[in-house]
Scaffold this motif. Structure first.
Motif, PDB file in Angstrom:
ATOM      1  N   LEU A 110       0.833  -1.214   0.000  1.00  0.00           N
ATOM      2  CA  LEU A 110       0.000   0.000   0.000  1.00  0.00           C
ATOM      3  C   LEU A 110       0.862   1.257   0.000  1.00  0.00           C
ATOM      4  CD1 LEU A 110      -2.804  -1.138   2.415  1.00  0.00           C
ATOM      5  CD2 LEU A 110      -3.066  -0.533   0.023  1.00  0.00           C
ATOM      6  N   VAL A 143      -6.563   3.086   4.250  1.00  0.00           N
ATOM      7  CA  VAL A 143      -6.344   1.731   4.741  1.00  0.00           C
ATOM      8  C   VAL A 143      -5.161   1.710   5.707  1.00  0.00           C
ATOM      9  CG1 VAL A 143      -5.856  -0.634   4.084  1.00  0.00           C
ATOM     10  CG2 VAL A 143      -7.256   0.780   2.608  1.00  0.00           C
ATOM     11  N   LYS A 149      -6.594  -2.835  13.102  1.00  0.00           N
ATOM     12  CA  LYS A 149      -8.053  -2.859  13.094  1.00  0.00           C
ATOM     13  C   LYS A 149      -8.646  -3.185  14.447  1.00  0.00           C
ATOM     14  CE  LYS A 149      -7.533  -7.296  10.954  1.00  0.00           C
ATOM     15  NZ  LYS A 149      -7.379  -7.919   9.664  1.00  0.00           N
TER      16      LYS A 149
ATOM     17  N   GLY B 156      -7.049  -3.339   0.352  1.00  0.00           N
ATOM     18  CA  GLY B 156      -7.514  -2.694   1.579  1.00  0.00           C
ATOM     19  C   GLY B 156      -8.671  -3.451   2.190  1.00  0.00           C
ATOM     20  N   VAL B 159      -7.333  -6.635   3.772  1.00  0.00           N
ATOM     21  CA  VAL B 159      -6.539  -6.373   4.977  1.00  0.00           C
ATOM     22  C   VAL B 159      -7.448  -6.030   6.153  1.00  0.00           C
ATOM     23  CG1 VAL B 159      -5.037  -4.653   6.003  1.00  0.00           C
ATOM     24  CG2 VAL B 159      -4.409  -5.693   3.845  1.00  0.00           C
ATOM     25  N   LEU B 160      -8.462  -5.199   5.890  1.00  0.00           N
ATOM     26  CA  LEU B 160      -9.264  -4.693   6.997  1.00  0.00           C
ATOM     27  C   LEU B 160     -10.319  -5.682   7.467  1.00  0.00           C
ATOM     28  CD1 LEU B 160      -9.705  -0.955   6.059  1.00  0.00           C
ATOM     29  CD2 LEU B 160      -8.124  -1.986   7.649  1.00  0.00           C
ATOM     30  N   ARG B 162      -9.834  -9.217   7.219  1.00  0.00           N
ATOM     31  CA  ARG B 162      -9.267 -10.544   7.449  1.00  0.00           C
ATOM     32  C   ARG B 162      -9.467 -10.959   8.903  1.00  0.00           C
ATOM     33  NH1 ARG B 162      -3.431 -10.845   5.199  1.00  0.00           N
ATOM     34  NH2 ARG B 162      -3.119  -9.320   6.842  1.00  0.00           N
TER      35      ARG B 162
END
Lengths: 483, 170
Positions: A110, A143, A149, B156, B159-160, B162
Motif C-alpha cells: 500500500l 487503509v 483494526k 484494503g 486487509v481490513l 481478514r
C-alpha cells in the motif's frame, strides 16, 4: 483527434516498476513464508531506491505521454522525492510491522501504491488524471491509517479520515466539473486558454469552482479550517504512517496545487490568491497555537505539520517562479527534518511503547544519539540557523515578502517563534528531565534506526550549511512550470 | 435534437422525479425507505443521461448504481440492528435547512449567471465505441491508474476484514 498523440510507454517505466515491486513483495510474503518478515521492508526499500535511480535517468527529459502525463524535471524531482520518502518509511516500519503482523506484505504494497498516486499528482497535466491519482493516494492512506483494526484509536482516526476525505474528494470533483463547464476542457493548458478569453462578465462559476477545488485540496493537505481529521488520524495511525501522512500526502497535495495553479489558474491569479492567503494565515495561527496544548507527541506533530502547511500555502498565494522554488526547497527541508523527528519517535516507541511527550524524559541518558538528532531536527522545524529549516524558511518568507504579502510574513515569523516554544518543551523532557526510577539504563537502539536518524541529520545539516546544490536542482525543476 | 418536445418533456419529468426522490432520501425516517428512494434517484439520473444521448453511461449507471450499489446498501441496512435503522431527531435540523437553502441559492445563482461553454461536437454514433477509443488512446493513463486504484481497494478490503490470526495481536 487521437492522431499524433505520443503514447511512449517508456516514459512511465518508473511507475510500472513500482507496480512490479508491489506484486513481488506481496508474492514473496505469500510464497516464501519462511523468510524473515523484516526482509520485506528491506526489499521494498531497496526496490524503491532502485526506482529512484531509474527516475534520475529522466533528468533533462522534456516529454509527455498523450499530453496527460508530463515527464520533465518537475516530475523527476517529485518521483525521487516520493520514492525516497517511501523508502525511509519502509525501513522505519521494519521492526514494528514484522512484530505486529504475520503478513506485512500488504502494508508495504500500500505504501508503494500510494507513491504511484503521489507521483501522478505531480506529473499529470489533466484534471481527471490528477483526481484519480489523488484518490489512489488517499485510498491507500485510509487503509494504512486504519491498519490496526483492533485498536479503537486507529479505527476512529481511519473512519474520520475516510469520511472527510471522501467529502473533500466530492467537493474537488464538483469544482472540477464547474471549471470544465466554463472552459470546456480538463487539460490545464486549455483551461488557462478558456479562462483567459472571458465571453463577457465575471464568471461566478469559475469562482465557485476555485473555492471547491481549494477546499478539496485544503482537506488533503490539512489546512485550517479543513484540518479536523488530522490530529485523530495522526494519533491513530502507526508512527511510520503518521510520518508518511505528514510528508508524502502533504507534498503530493502541494505538488498538485503548484502545477494546477501555475499552469491552469495563473491567468486568474487575483481571484484565488486572497482565499489561499486567508487560509494560510488561519492555518499558521491555529496550528501553532493549538500545538502548545498537546501532550501526545503524535498530536503535537500533527498540529506542528498544520502550522508548516500554513507557511507553504503562503507560497501558493503569492505564486510566481521565486515562491515556487522556495516552496520546493521548504518541502525538502521539511521532509528531511520531519522524518528525522519521526525516526526518533518510532525508535522510542519501539523500545518503550510510549508516545506521550512526558515519556521522552531522560532520552539524553538512555539514547544519546537519538536525543541529539531529535534536538537538531526540532530546531530545524522551528527554523534556527545552521539547520535546514532556517535556510528554507528564510528563502520562503523572503520570496513571499517580495510579492507584497507583508501581513502574512508578520504572522509567519510570529508563529515561528511560538513554535519554538513547543519544540523546546519536547527537548526539555529529553535533555533536562531525569529518567523515571528504574529506567535509567541505556536502551539498545537498533543500528538501523541509529543509522537512519544519523543519515537524516546529515541531510538536515547539509541543507542548512550548503543549500546551493538543492537550490540548483529546484530551479531546474520549477523552470518548466513558468515559461 | 435536445429541442424536440418529447426530450424536453422527458427531461423535466426525470429531473422532477430525481430531485423529489433525492429530497425524500434525506427526509424519510426509515433507512430502508431512504435506500429505495436513493435507488430511484439513481434511475432518474440514468434517464437524464439517456436524454443527453449518453446511452452507455446510462446503462452503466443502472447496472452499477441502481443495481449493485443499492442492493449492497440494502444489505448493509438489513444487517444493522433494527433499532439503529431510524434517523433520530437532531437539534441541527433547523441550521442544516438554512445552510442547505443558502447553498441551493448560491448554486442556482451560479448556474443562471454563468455563460457555459457549449460543445459544438456532433452526437456520437455509438457511445460505447467512442468511450473505448478514449479509454485506450488519449485517456489510457487515468484508465490504468483506475485499475491500480481498484487493486488498492481490493487489498484494503482484504486487509481490513481478514480474520484475526493466531499471533496477530495488533
Amino acid at each position: 483527434m487521437t492522431e499524433g498523440l505520443n503514447l511512449d510507454y517508456s516514459l512511465l517505466i518508473p511507475e510500472f516498476l513500482l507496480v512490479g515491486l508491489v506484486v513481488a513483495i506481496v508474492g514473496l510474503d505469500l510464497y516464501a513464508p519462511k523468510m524473515k518478515k523484516t526482509w520485506l521492508a528491506y526489499i521494498a526499500a531497496a526496490g524503491l531506491v532502485a526506482v529512484g535511480a531509474v527516475s534520475l535517468g529522466y533528468w533533462d527529459t522534456d516529454d509527455n505521454f498523450a499530453n496527460i502525463i508530463v515527464v520533465d524535471d518537475y516530475t523527476t524531482f517529485f518521483r525521487v522525492f516520493f520514492v525516497a520518502t517511501a523508502a525511509v518509511i519502509c525501513l522505519a516500519s521494519a521492526t514494528m510491522v514484522a512484530e505486529k503482523f504475520r503478513h506485512p506484505g500488504e502494508y508495504y504494497a500500500l505504501i508503494i501504491l500510494s507513491t504511484i498516486g503521489a507521483i501522478g499528482m505531480a506529473a499529470s497535466r489533466e484534471l481527471m488524471t490528477a483526481y484519480i491519482s489523488l484518490e489512489l493516494l488517499s485510498f491507500s492512506l485510509y487503509v494504512l491509517v486504519s491498519y490496526q483494526k483492533f485498536d479503537a484509536k486507529s479505527n476512529e482516526g481511519g473512519l474520520k479520515y475516510l469520511l472527510l476525505g471522501a467529502f473533500a474528494s466530492a467537493m474537488f470533483l464538483y469544482g472540477m466539473s464547474l471549471i470544465y463547464g466554463i472552459t470546456g476542457s480538463t487539460y490545464y493548458s486549455e483551461i488557462a486558454v478558456g479562462l483567459q478569453n472571458p465571453t463577457g462578465d465575471f464568471q461566478w462559476a469559475m469562482l465557485m469552482g476555485l473555492v471547491l477545488i481549494v477546499t478539496g485540496l485544503g482537506f488533503k493537505v490539512a489546512a485550517v479550517p479543513f484540518h479536523m481529521w488530522t490530529p485523530d488520524a495522526y494519533e491513530g495511525a502507526f508512527p511510520p504512517i503518521t510520518a508518511y501522512l505528514g510528508t508524502t500526502s502533504k507534498a503530493a497535495g502541494f505538488a498538485l496545487m503548484l502545477v494546477l495553479f501555475s499552469q491552469a489558474f495563473e491567468v486568474v491569479h487575483d481571484d484565488w490568491s486572497w482565499m489561499i492567503a486567508g487560509i494560510a494565515a488561519a492555518t499558521m495561527i491555529l496550528g501553532n497555537l493549538v500545538a502548545l496544548q498537546q501532550h501526545n507527541i503524535k498530536r503535537l506533530m500533527a498540529y506542528s505539520s498544520i502550522g508548516q502547511v500554513g507557511y507553504m500555502l503562503m507560497a501558493i498565494a503569492a505564486l510566481n517562479s521565486d515562491t515556487a522554488q522556495a516552496l520546493l526547497v521548504h518541502l525538502v527541508g521539511y521532509m528531511v527534518s520531519n522524518m528525522a523527528v519521526f525516526i526518533v519517535i518510532i525508535a522510542w516507541y519501539n523500545m518503550t511503547g510510549k508516545d506521550e511527550i512526558a515519556d521522552f524524559r531522560g532520552m539524553r541518558e538512555r539514547a544519546p544519539l537519538l536525543a541529539w538528532v531529535l534536538a537538531g531536527a526540532l530546531f530545524s522545524l522551528a527554523g534556527l540557523p545552521l539547520f535546514a529549516g532556517f535556510v528554507t524558511k528564510f528563502v520562503l518568507f523572503q520570496s513571499v515578502w517580495n510579492e507584497g504579502f507583508y501581513w502574512l510574513i508578520a504572522i509567519a515569523t510570529t508563529t515561528s517563534v511560538v513554535s519554538l516554544y513547543y519544540y523546546l518543551q519536547i527537548m526539555r523532557q529529553a535533555f533536562v528531565e531525569k529518567p523515571a526510577e528504574g529506567e535509567e539504563s541505556r536502551l539498545p537502539v537498533p543500528l538501523l534506526m541509529n543509522g537512519l536518524a544519523a543519515a537524516l541529520m546529515v541531510g538536515v545539516l547539509y541543507i542548512g550549511l550548503y543549500p546551493q546544490a538543492l537550490f540548483d536542482v529546484v530551479e531546474a525543476a520549477t523552470d518548466v512550470l513558468f515559461v | 435534437m435536445i429541442e424536440d418536445n418529447g426530450i424536453v418533456i422527458a427531461f423535466w419529468i426525470l429531473s422532477a422525479t430525481t430531485i423529489a426522490c433525492a429530497l425524500m432520501t434525506a427526509a424519510v425516517r426509515e433507512l430502508v425507505q431512504a435506500v429505495l428512494f436513493l435507488a430511484l434517484t439513481f434511475v432518474g439520473a440514468a434517464g437524464i443521461y439517456i436524454c443527453l444521448s449518453a446511452d452507455f453511461v446510462a446503462v452503466a449507471q443502472i447496472l452499477i448504481y441502481a443495481g449493485a450499489v443499492s442492493v449492497l446498501m440494502t444489505f448493509a441496512v438489513m444487517l444493522t440492528p433494527a433499532a439503529d435503522r431510524h434517523n433520530s431527531e437532531t437539534i441541527f435540523q433547523a441550521p442544516a435547512l438554512v445552510l442547505s437553502g443558502l447553498l441551493l441559492a448560491v448554486i442556482v445563482f451560479v448556474v443562471l449567471d454563468t455563460d457555459w461553454a457549449i460543445s459544438d461536437a456532433g452526437a456520437f454514433q455509438t457511445t460505447a465505441a467512442s468511450l473505448g477509443e478514449a479509454f485506450l488512446k488519449p485517456y489510457v493513463v487515468p484508465f490504468e491508474v483506475a485499475s491500480v486504484l481498484l487493486m488498492v481497494a481490493m487489498i484494503g478490503a482484504i486487509v481490513l476484514t481478514r480474520e484475526l490470526e493466531e499471533d496477530d495481536d495488533a
